[in-house]
Structure formats: structure tokens, C-alpha cells
Design a protein around this motif. Structure first.
Motif, PDB file in Angstrom:
ATOM      1  N   ARG A  13      36.360  42.016  45.993  1.00 16.87           N
ATOM      2  CA  ARG A  13      37.008  40.825  46.520  1.00 16.87           C
ATOM      3  C   ARG A  13      38.405  40.703  45.924  1.00 16.87           C
ATOM      4  O   ARG A  13      38.750  41.420  44.982  1.00 16.87           O
ATOM      5  N   SER A  14      39.183  39.788  46.468  1.00 17.51           N
ATOM      6  CA  SER A  14      40.495  39.495  45.901  1.00 17.51           C
ATOM      7  C   SER A  14      40.315  38.860  44.534  1.00 17.51           C
ATOM      8  O   SER A  14      39.423  38.027  44.336  1.00 17.51           O
ATOM      9  N   GLY A  15      41.172  39.258  43.613  1.00 19.13           N
ATOM     10  CA  GLY A  15      41.128  38.690  42.278  1.00 19.13           C
ATOM     11  C   GLY A  15      41.752  37.305  42.248  1.00 19.13           C
ATOM     12  O   GLY A  15      42.620  36.982  43.062  1.00 19.13           O
ATOM     13  N   GLN A  16      41.290  36.499  41.323  1.00 26.21           N
ATOM     14  CA  GLN A  16      41.794  35.138  41.138  1.00 26.21           C
ATOM     15  C   GLN A  16      42.166  34.950  39.678  1.00 26.21           C
ATOM     16  O   GLN A  16      41.693  35.684  38.810  1.00 26.21           O
ATOM     17  N   THR A  17      42.983  33.957  39.397  1.00 28.74           N
ATOM     18  CA  THR A  17      43.385  33.731  38.009  1.00 28.74           C
ATOM     19  C   THR A  17      42.183  33.454  37.109  1.00 28.74           C
ATOM     20  O   THR A  17      42.243  33.734  35.917  1.00 28.74           O
ATOM     21  N   SER A  45      48.232  36.259  24.413  1.00 26.96           N
ATOM     22  CA  SER A  45      49.474  36.645  25.097  1.00 26.96           C
ATOM     23  C   SER A  45      49.186  37.616  26.241  1.00 26.96           C
ATOM     24  O   SER A  45      49.863  37.580  27.276  1.00 26.96           O
ATOM     25  N   MET A  46      48.169  38.466  26.082  1.00 23.95           N
ATOM     26  CA  MET A  46      47.787  39.361  27.183  1.00 23.95           C
ATOM     27  C   MET A  46      47.258  38.552  28.363  1.00 23.95           C
ATOM     28  O   MET A  46      47.592  38.840  29.518  1.00 23.95           O
ATOM     29  N   GLN A  47      46.452  37.538  28.076  1.00 23.10           N
ATOM     30  CA  GLN A  47      45.919  36.718  29.164  1.00 23.10           C
ATOM     31  C   GLN A  47      47.042  35.993  29.900  1.00 23.10           C
ATOM     32  O   GLN A  47      47.025  35.923  31.129  1.00 23.10           O
ATOM     33  N   ALA A  48      48.038  35.494  29.174  1.00 22.50           N
ATOM     34  CA  ALA A  48      49.173  34.819  29.816  1.00 22.50           C
ATOM     35  C   ALA A  48      49.950  35.803  30.683  1.00 22.50           C
ATOM     36  O   ALA A  48      50.316  35.480  31.821  1.00 22.50           O
ATOM     37  N   PHE A  49      50.187  37.021  30.184  1.00 23.95           N
ATOM     38  CA  PHE A  49      50.895  38.055  30.946  1.00 23.95           C
ATOM     39  C   PHE A  49      50.140  38.374  32.233  1.00 23.95           C
ATOM     40  O   PHE A  49      50.716  38.379  33.323  1.00 23.95           O
ATOM     41  N   TRP A  50      48.839  38.644  32.110  1.00 22.53           N
ATOM     42  CA  TRP A  50      48.052  39.036  33.275  1.00 22.53           C
ATOM     43  C   TRP A  50      47.827  37.872  34.237  1.00 22.53           C
ATOM     44  O   TRP A  50      47.741  38.071  35.442  1.00 22.53           O
ATOM     45  N   ARG A  51      47.796  36.651  33.732  1.00 25.62           N
ATOM     46  CA  ARG A  51      47.679  35.492  34.630  1.00 25.62           C
ATOM     47  C   ARG A  51      48.891  35.458  35.572  1.00 25.62           C
ATOM     48  O   ARG A  51      48.759  35.231  36.767  1.00 25.62           O
ATOM     49  N   ASP A  52      50.080  35.735  35.026  1.00 22.78           N
ATOM     50  CA  ASP A  52      51.282  35.809  35.874  1.00 22.78           C
ATOM     51  C   ASP A  52      51.151  36.914  36.919  1.00 22.78           C
ATOM     52  O   ASP A  52      51.501  36.720  38.084  1.00 22.78           O
ATOM     53  N   ILE A  53      50.641  38.067  36.516  1.00 22.15           N
ATOM     54  CA  ILE A  53      50.441  39.184  37.451  1.00 22.15           C
ATOM     55  C   ILE A  53      49.455  38.775  38.541  1.00 22.15           C
ATOM     56  O   ILE A  53      49.685  39.027  39.732  1.00 22.15           O
ATOM     57  N   PHE A  54      48.370  38.135  38.169  1.00 19.39           N
ATOM     58  CA  PHE A  54      47.347  37.731  39.138  1.00 19.39           C
ATOM     59  C   PHE A  54      47.891  36.698  40.127  1.00 19.39           C
ATOM     60  O   PHE A  54      47.387  36.576  41.234  1.00 19.39           O
ATOM     61  N   GLU A  55      48.911  35.958  39.726  1.00 13.90           N
ATOM     62  CA  GLU A  55      49.502  34.957  40.618  1.00 13.90           C
ATOM     63  C   GLU A  55      50.527  35.553  41.573  1.00 13.90           C
ATOM     64  O   GLU A  55      50.783  34.980  42.632  1.00 13.90           O
ATOM     65  N   THR A  56      51.112  36.709  41.234  1.00 11.85           N
ATOM     66  CA  THR A  56      52.190  37.264  42.063  1.00 11.85           C
ATOM     67  C   THR A  56      51.819  38.545  42.795  1.00 11.85           C
ATOM     68  O   THR A  56      52.347  38.809  43.868  1.00 11.85           O
ATOM     69  N   ASP A  57      50.947  39.353  42.233  1.00  8.39           N
ATOM     70  CA  ASP A  57      50.612  40.654  42.814  1.00  8.39           C
ATOM     71  C   ASP A  57      49.317  40.571  43.606  1.00  8.39           C
ATOM     72  O   ASP A  57      48.571  39.605  43.501  1.00  8.39           O
ATOM     73  N   LYS A  58      49.050  41.629  44.350  1.00  6.65           N
ATOM     74  CA  LYS A  58      47.742  41.759  44.987  1.00  6.65           C
ATOM     75  C   LYS A  58      46.768  42.243  43.919  1.00  6.65           C
ATOM     76  O   LYS A  58      47.089  43.134  43.139  1.00  6.65           O
ATOM     77  N   VAL A  59      45.595  41.636  43.896  1.00  6.11           N
ATOM     78  CA  VAL A  59      44.594  41.982  42.888  1.00  6.11           C
ATOM     79  C   VAL A  59      43.237  42.078  43.570  1.00  6.11           C
ATOM     80  O   VAL A  59      42.886  41.245  44.403  1.00  6.11           O
ATOM     81  N   TRP A  60      42.501  43.106  43.185  1.00  9.33           N
ATOM     82  CA  TRP A  60      41.128  43.266  43.654  1.00  9.33           C
ATOM     83  C   TRP A  60      40.236  43.397  42.431  1.00  9.33           C
ATOM     84  O   TRP A  60      40.619  44.003  41.429  1.00  9.33           O
ATOM     85  N   VAL A  61      39.050  42.838  42.513  1.00  9.84           N
ATOM     86  CA  VAL A  61      38.066  42.996  41.447  1.00  9.84           C
ATOM     87  C   VAL A  61      36.779  43.545  42.042  1.00  9.84           C
ATOM     88  O   VAL A  61      36.461  43.311  43.208  1.00  9.84           O
ATOM     89  N   ALA A  62      36.075  44.293  41.214  1.00 10.24           N
ATOM     90  CA  ALA A  62      34.725  44.764  41.538  1.00 10.24           C
ATOM     91  C   ALA A  62      33.784  43.941  40.687  1.00 10.24           C
ATOM     92  O   ALA A  62      33.977  43.809  39.471  1.00 10.24           O
ATOM     93  N   THR A  73      45.511  46.046  40.203  1.00 13.13           N
ATOM     94  CA  THR A  73      46.637  45.203  40.611  1.00 13.13           C
ATOM     95  C   THR A  73      47.685  46.071  41.271  1.00 13.13           C
ATOM     96  O   THR A  73      47.859  47.240  40.922  1.00 13.13           O
ATOM     97  N   ARG A  74      48.378  45.475  42.256  1.00 15.05           N
ATOM     98  CA  ARG A  74      49.455  46.200  42.937  1.00 15.05           C
ATOM     99  C   ARG A  74      50.529  45.212  43.359  1.00 15.05           C
ATOM    100  O   ARG A  74      50.229  44.192  43.980  1.00 15.05           O
ATOM    101  N   ASP A  75      51.790  45.531  43.015  1.00 16.58           N
ATOM    102  CA  ASP A  75      52.882  44.759  43.588  1.00 16.58           C
ATOM    103  C   ASP A  75      53.203  45.431  44.916  1.00 16.58           C
ATOM    104  O   ASP A  75      52.325  46.036  45.519  1.00 16.58           O
ATOM    105  N   ASP A  76      54.406  45.392  45.392  1.00 15.96           N
ATOM    106  CA  ASP A  76      54.705  45.955  46.714  1.00 15.96           C
ATOM    107  C   ASP A  76      54.184  47.375  46.891  1.00 15.96           C
ATOM    108  O   ASP A  76      53.474  47.664  47.842  1.00 15.96           O
ATOM    109  N   ASP A  77      54.526  48.260  45.980  1.00 15.88           N
ATOM    110  CA  ASP A  77      54.147  49.663  46.151  1.00 15.88           C
ATOM    111  C   ASP A  77      53.760  50.355  44.841  1.00 15.88           C
ATOM    112  O   ASP A  77      53.717  51.569  44.775  1.00 15.88           O
ATOM    113  N   ASN A  78      53.497  49.590  43.809  1.00 15.02           N
ATOM    114  CA  ASN A  78      53.174  50.175  42.513  1.00 15.02           C
ATOM    115  C   ASN A  78      51.880  49.573  41.965  1.00 15.02           C
ATOM    116  O   ASN A  78      51.758  48.356  41.854  1.00 15.02           O
TER     117      ASN A  78
END
Length: 154
Positions: A13-17, A45-62, A73-78
Motif C-alpha cells: 500500500r501507499s506509505g503514510q507518515t 532526527s532520522m524520524q524527522a528526516f523520513w517524515r519529510d520524505i514520506f510527505e513529499t515523495d511516493k512511498v510504498w510499504v509492505a 521511497t521514490r521522488d520523481d525518478d530516484n
């Protein structure tokens, strides 16, 4: 007659914060079991960093039952991250996460450390090719850029 325990079948599914804490734990567990990996930042600090990623990038979780067992996680093409817990590696979860990340792309890139032989084999098997190498300043590790191009775009 045998029954399949569907609670043990991964759901994607899509990841959520709200998934950040579990995903940071997966990443930290991988780093702790990897002797050559540089020490990570503290958990908060890692959780704060990744929370930002989860809010801006595409994220999938298993997820298996109520437990998150992998994420990507994936931004436009990375692809910024693709991790699966130790007990679930080599079960197809990583491939499925990668396929989700590739699904709507003409191409993607992903970086993996030269010492991460399992990741290098995985990405090569999944059709990614090496395009660049550089030493990562923070860790002094060789980091290898891989690229996948959608065969429909060739």
C-alpha cells in the motif's frame, strides 16, 4: 486440506507518515547488522528526516498482518530507499516494491554502496545497470548509481 494464512501474505500500500517509525526501525536494523555501514543519526532526527520524505515523495510499504516488513521511497525518478526486514528478504517483497516504484516511470535511478553485494545483485537481476560511481563524502564509501529504463521507452 491445508489453508493459507492470508495474514502472512504481504499487502502493499501507499506509505503514510504514521509508518515512519516502523520504517526507520527497518533501516536502523539493517545498518546495525551491516558491519561496514557508518553510524546513523539518532532515532529522533532520522524520524524527522523520513517524515519529510514520506510527505513529499511516493512511498510504498509492505505489510504482513499489522507489521511493516519493507518500504520503498521514490521522488520523481530516484529511489531514495528500498529496505526489507531480514526475515523477509529473498521472498519477493523487494522486487514487488521495486516494481511499484518503476510502474509509472520511463526510467529510474537508485544508488547502492559497492559493499552492499546483495543490493548490487538484486538491482542487476532486476534490469538496472551501473552508470556512475562516486565516493560518498559523509561515509567515505563507494556509492554506485544504477539506472533502469522502461523497455517500452527504448
Amino acid at each position: 486440506m491445508c489453508c493459507i494464512d492470508i495474514s502472512m501474505t504481504p499487502h502493499f500500500r501507499s506509505g503514510q507518515t504514521t509508518d515512519v517509525v516502523a520504517c526507520v526501525d527497518i533501516l536502523r536494523d539493517w545498518a546495525e547488522e551491516t558491519p561496514w555501514m557508518a553510524e546513523l543519526d539518532e532515532r529522533g532526527s532520522m524520524q524527522a528526516f523520513w517524515r519529510d520524505i514520506f510527505e513529499t515523495d511516493k512511498v510504498w510499504v509492505a505489510q504482513t498482518g499489522s507489521r511493516i516488513v519493507g518500504f520503498c521511497t521514490r521522488d520523481d525518478d530516484n529511489i531514495g530507499a528500498l529496505y526489507v526486514i531480514a526475515g523477509e528478504r529473498s521472498t519477493g517483497i523487494g522486487k514487488r516494491l521495486l516494481d511499484l516504484a518503476k510502474a509509472d516511470c520511463d526510467w529510474i535511478t537508485v544508488w547502492a554502496y559497492e559493499k552492499n553485494k546483495d543490493a548490487l545483485r538484486f538491482y542487476h537481476r532486476e534490469g538496472l545497470v551501473e552508470v556512475n560511481r562516486e565516493i560518498e563524502v559523509e561515509s567515505n564509501l563507494m556509492n554506485i548509481e544504477h539506472r533502469w529504463t522502461n523497455p517500452d521507452q527504448i
